[in-house]
Design an enzyme around this catalytic site. Structure first.
Site, mmCIF file in Angstrom:
data_model
loop_
_atom_site.group_PDB
_atom_site.id
_atom_site.type_symbol
_atom_site.label_atom_id
_atom_site.label_comp_id
_atom_site.label_asym_id
_atom_site.label_seq_id
_atom_site.Cartn_x
_atom_site.Cartn_y
_atom_site.Cartn_z
ATOM 1 N N LYS A 277 16.841 -10.032 -39.908
ATOM 2 C CA LYS A 277 17.034 -11.194 -39.037
ATOM 3 C C LYS A 277 15.728 -11.990 -38.928
ATOM 4 O O LYS A 277 14.647 -11.416 -39.069
ATOM 5 C CB LYS A 277 17.424 -10.734 -37.625
ATOM 6 N N ARG A 351 30.536 -3.587 -37.312
ATOM 7 C CA ARG A 351 31.855 -3.212 -37.818
ATOM 8 C C ARG A 351 31.790 -1.913 -38.628
ATOM 9 O O ARG A 351 32.758 -1.167 -38.691
ATOM 10 C CB ARG A 351 32.450 -4.377 -38.622
HETATM 11 N N1 BES Z 1 24.496 -7.935 -33.229
HETATM 12 C C1 BES Z 1 24.780 -9.008 -34.106
HETATM 13 C C2 BES Z 1 25.608 -10.093 -33.440
HETATM 14 C C3 BES Z 1 24.874 -11.029 -32.525
HETATM 15 C C4 BES Z 1 23.955 -11.937 -33.021
HETATM 16 C C5 BES Z 1 25.161 -11.037 -31.181
HETATM 17 C C6 BES Z 1 23.327 -12.814 -32.166
HETATM 18 C C7 BES Z 1 24.537 -11.910 -30.335
HETATM 19 C C8 BES Z 1 23.615 -12.807 -30.822
HETATM 20 C C9 BES Z 1 25.562 -8.518 -35.320
HETATM 21 O O1 BES Z 1 25.264 -7.250 -35.756
HETATM 22 C C10 BES Z 1 25.256 -9.442 -36.438
HETATM 23 O O2 BES Z 1 24.134 -9.488 -36.842
HETATM 24 N N2 BES Z 1 26.255 -10.179 -36.883
HETATM 25 C C11 BES Z 1 26.076 -11.123 -37.931
HETATM 26 C C12 BES Z 1 27.254 -11.017 -38.853
HETATM 27 C C13 BES Z 1 27.091 -11.779 -40.132
HETATM 28 C C14 BES Z 1 26.019 -11.149 -40.989
HETATM 29 C C15 BES Z 1 28.413 -11.796 -40.855
HETATM 30 C C16 BES Z 1 25.989 -12.513 -37.292
HETATM 31 O O3 BES Z 1 26.694 -12.775 -36.317
HETATM 32 O O4 BES Z 1 25.183 -13.302 -37.762
HETATM 33 MN MN MN Z 2 23.628 -7.241 -37.107
#
Ligand code: BES
Ligand code: MN
Ligand code: ZN
Length: 494
Positions: A277, A351
């Site tokens: 990230k 997931r």
């Molecule tokens: N924990 C995150 C989701 C999230 C991101 C919640 C920002 C709140 C704020 C999750 O694990 C994630 O990183 N999801 C990705 C999925 C994507 C790679 C398909 C996302 O939402 O960017």
């Molecule tokens: Mn994630």
């Protein structure tokens, strides 16, 4: 905090012995109602404030007066409330307590004034009062012992008439269980990643066993290997922190009653893994165990209420880290269900840990399974920070959860699960990929989970927008413990 009901004597509100009296004014009550409820002098003081332009009954507007003639309590506060709904009542109490908490009052009496049936306050309002007071006074000190006390308040009295004092008293008691569960969730989620590890979540689960009679079992990495949880373990493999797969049981129902199962995402820190990230706001990924926290809090609340229902809580917990051992984009794993997954993006890890937990849940022959997860940024874009995303192919289950959310002022909003969305998960190398592109990202995430839930009625709550607040008031909310507790106790036998 001590919560009690109080039945006023012959002199009504003006005779109540508390350091402060808070009057919640519902939908600008008529002069006759106010005169009857407050008496001459307080009514004149309020009318005077209105005339001066200091009070206009705007929702949640508060006004504090001192030494009003004829009122025993030295502080008389008003707060406006547009209607008697749970949501408005909660907001009004929060604002009223916020206006008083800074001062020196140790005891506070709260009353409700409305036209018509003024005793229309139900047990739900009493329950909500406790939660709102608790929320208004919450201070996080685990890593900041120097944080100042929020307030000198020690006692809150709910003013009611004799006829409904017992009902309201019961409402205050269930409110205290719910508030304690919510506080537990908030407190866990606020802890930073170096404190709140998978082992810490396991210890929090264990802390429920002696006081509340929750059975707790923690599966270690080896146990998970034996069960074939390769999808969960793929996420865990990049971290030096040992994964924990936590199973809690509250068996308050009959031996033959099928249980409700709650599954909470317990990523104690989400760096994204090799699909790292960006640095901005990455600290907030300590909240990525908000689903797990809500399962812990709900278990606690339901057990403390001794609800006559069987409830299982499952928390797959690990860190999502990049390292030489971390899972790589393109890696293929075989989930516990036997279905293979191509991990195209290691940041779609929620997931991957939930799917094995959803398969594990089958062994309980559940009446319903609800998973709760800070799953997608896309859900935040779709719904913002007020409503959680609800996904379910089962209309009755969806209606039950939506209703529980409204009742608890912890609302959700239903999202679609049409078969067409499933195409996005196609993979040339496995039964499915773990991502479906940017479009409809919250929905394709739910479609992924759906593939593991054929054996029971299922719903998914995406709480990415509601589990915590960003900015100056950064902090966990304890949501959706209110929704979940209402849902589970709604299924209990009377
Ligand atoms: N924990 C995150 C989701 C999230 C991101 C919640 C920002 C709140 C704020 C999750 O694990 C994630 O990183 N999801 C990705 C999925 C994507 C790679 C398909 C996302 O939402 O960017
Ligand atoms: Mn994630
Ligand atoms: Zn995550």
């Amino acid at each position: 905090m001590d919560f009690k009901t109080v039945v006023p004597g012959a002199s009504g509100l003006s005779g109540i012995a508390a350091d402060a009296v808070l009057v919640v004014l519902c939908n600008k009550p008529s002069k006759a109602t106010l005169m009857a409820a407050l008496g001459e002098a307080p009514h004149a003081a309020l009318a005077g404030a209105e005339k001066l332009g200091d009070f206009s009954h705007k929702p949640a507007q508060a006004l504090v007066m001192h030494h009003v003639a004829g009122v025993k309590s030295p502080r008389l506060a008003f707060v406006a409330c547009p209607d008697a709904s749970a949501k408005s009542w909660r907001r009004a109490v929060l604002a009223g307590v916020a206006a008083i908490k800074q001062g020196g009052a140790k005891s506070l009496a709260v009353t409700f004034v409305a036209d018509g049936d003024a005793s229309s306050l139900g047990a739900a309002h009493a329950q909500m009062l406790v939660c709102a007071v608790d929320e208004a006074l919450y201070v996080f000190r685990a890593t900041k012992p120097s944080a100042p006390a929020a307030s000198s308040l020690r006692q809150v009295l709910l003013v009611c008439d004799k006829a409904n004092a017992a009902t309201q008293g019961a409402g205050l008691r269930t409110g205290q269980a719910l508030a304690a569960g919510t506080a537990m969730a908030r407190e866990c989620a606020n802890r930073p990643g170096n404190h709140c590890t998978p082992a810490y979540l396991a210890s929090q689960a264990r802390s429920l066993s002696r006081p509340w009679g929750v059975k707790v079992q923690v599966l270690e990495r080896k146990d998970c290997e034996k069960l074939g949880m390769n999808s969960f373990l793929a996420v865990a493999q990049g971290s030096d922190e040992a994964p924990k797969f936590i199973v809690m049981q509250w068996l308050g129902g009959g031996r033959k009653d099928a249980p409700v199962v709650l599954v909470g995402k317990g990523i104690t820190f989400d760096t994204g893994g090799i699909s790292l990230k960006p640095a901005g706001e990455m600290d907030e990924m300590k909240y990525d165990m908000g689903g797990a926290a809500s399962v812990l809090g709900t278990m606690r609340a339901v057990a403390e209420m001794k609800a006559k229902v069987n409830l299982i809580g499952i928390i797959p917990s690990c860190e999502n880290m990049p390292s030489g051992r971390a899972v790589k984009p393109g890696d293929v794993v075989t989930s516990m269900s036997g279905q293979t997954i191509e991990i195209l993006n290691t940041d779609a890890e929620g997931r991957l840990i939930l799917c094995d937990a959803l398969t594990y849940a089958e062994r309980f022959k559940p009446a319903a399974v609800v998973d709760i997860a800070t799953l997608t940024g896309a859900c935040v874009i779709a719904l913002g920070h007020h409503r959680s995303g609800l996904f379910s192919a089962d209309d009755n289950l969806a209606a039950e959860l939506l209703d529980a959310g409204e009742q608890a002022a912890d609302p959700a909003w239903r999202m679609p699960l049409d078969a067409e969305y499933d195409d996005a998960l196609k993979s040339n190398y496995a039964d499915m990929g773990n991502v479906g592109g940017r479009a409809g990202g919250a929905i394709t995430a739910a479609m992924f989970l759906k593939r593991f839930t054929g054996k029971y009625p299922w719903a998914h709550l995406d709480i990415a927008g509601t589990a915590w607040k960003s900015g100056a008031a950064k902090g966990a909310t304890g949501r959706p413990v209110g929704l979940l507790t209402g849902f589970v106790t709604g299924r209990a036998k009377a």
